[in-house]
Design an enzyme around this catalytic site. Structure first.
Site, mmCIF file in Angstrom:
data_model
loop_
_atom_site.group_PDB
_atom_site.id
_atom_site.type_symbol
_atom_site.label_atom_id
_atom_site.label_comp_id
_atom_site.label_asym_id
_atom_site.label_seq_id
_atom_site.Cartn_x
_atom_site.Cartn_y
_atom_site.Cartn_z
ATOM 1 N N HIS A 1 0.840 -1.203 0.000
ATOM 2 C CA HIS A 1 0.000 0.000 0.000
ATOM 3 C C HIS A 1 0.870 1.246 0.000
ATOM 4 C CE1 HIS A 1 -2.765 2.854 2.379
ATOM 5 N NE2 HIS A 1 -3.075 2.917 1.099
ATOM 6 N N ASP B 1 -4.821 3.776 -4.740
ATOM 7 C CA ASP B 1 -4.841 4.232 -3.345
ATOM 8 C C ASP B 1 -5.982 5.224 -3.112
ATOM 9 O OD1 ASP B 1 -4.234 4.999 -0.736
ATOM 10 O OD2 ASP B 1 -2.096 5.228 -1.138
ATOM 11 N N TYR C 1 10.565 13.219 -12.511
ATOM 12 C CA TYR C 1 11.771 12.388 -12.525
ATOM 13 C C TYR C 1 12.173 11.983 -11.107
ATOM 14 C CZ TYR C 1 12.784 13.575 -17.460
ATOM 15 O OH TYR C 1 12.754 13.720 -18.816
#
Length: 142
Positions: free
Chosen positions: A22, A64, A112
């Site tokens: 998770h 999530d 990035y």
């Protein structure tokens, strides 16, 4: 072989999704993204595009629901005339899996940095610009 797993999901990708917990993040990267140099785990998915991979991943991995922005895209750079029409495809696919939240957008260098911390990066052959997407894994409800 196993039943019900789309052939676009490699054994390595399935293993990585099962290892993730998770809150772990997975990046699905377009063909221009520096996946190998930015990821601790780079999974090659050459010849595949992001919408198909995204759809296949979401069949197995929940998004999530405990955070505000579980889906993140790379924001279009200032003065770049590109209009990422692929984002509309993402919204359609995400809607199929009951996600109705926002698509969070962050600048290229922040993206990035997040990618370097992600659990894995899936490197695709997607040709659309600004197609990179980060997904935060949710809780599997039994």
């Amino acid at each position: 072989m196993l039943k019900g797993i789309p052939t676009i999901i490699s054994p390595e990708l399935m293993k990585v999704m099962m290892e993730m917990g998770h809150g772990d993040e997975i990046v699905i990267a377009d063909g221009n993204f520096p996946a190998t140099s930015h990821g601790k785990r780079c999974i090659r998915s050459d010849g595949n595009d992001i919408p198909k991979i995204l759809d296949a991943i979401l069949k197995f991995m929940p998004i999530d629901t405990y955070i505000q922005n579980p889906i993140t895209l790379m924001e279009v750079c200032e003065d770049d005339p590109v209009n990422p029409v692929i984002w509309k495809q993402y919204q359609e696919i995400l809607g199929k899996y009951k996600y109705t939240g926002n698509l969070n957008k962050i600048d290229r260098f922040e993206f990035y940095n997040r990618a370097q911390k992600a659990y894995a990066i899936v490197a695709t052959s997607e040709k659309a610009q600004y197609a990179n997407i980060i997904i935060s894994k949710g809780v599997v409800l039994l």
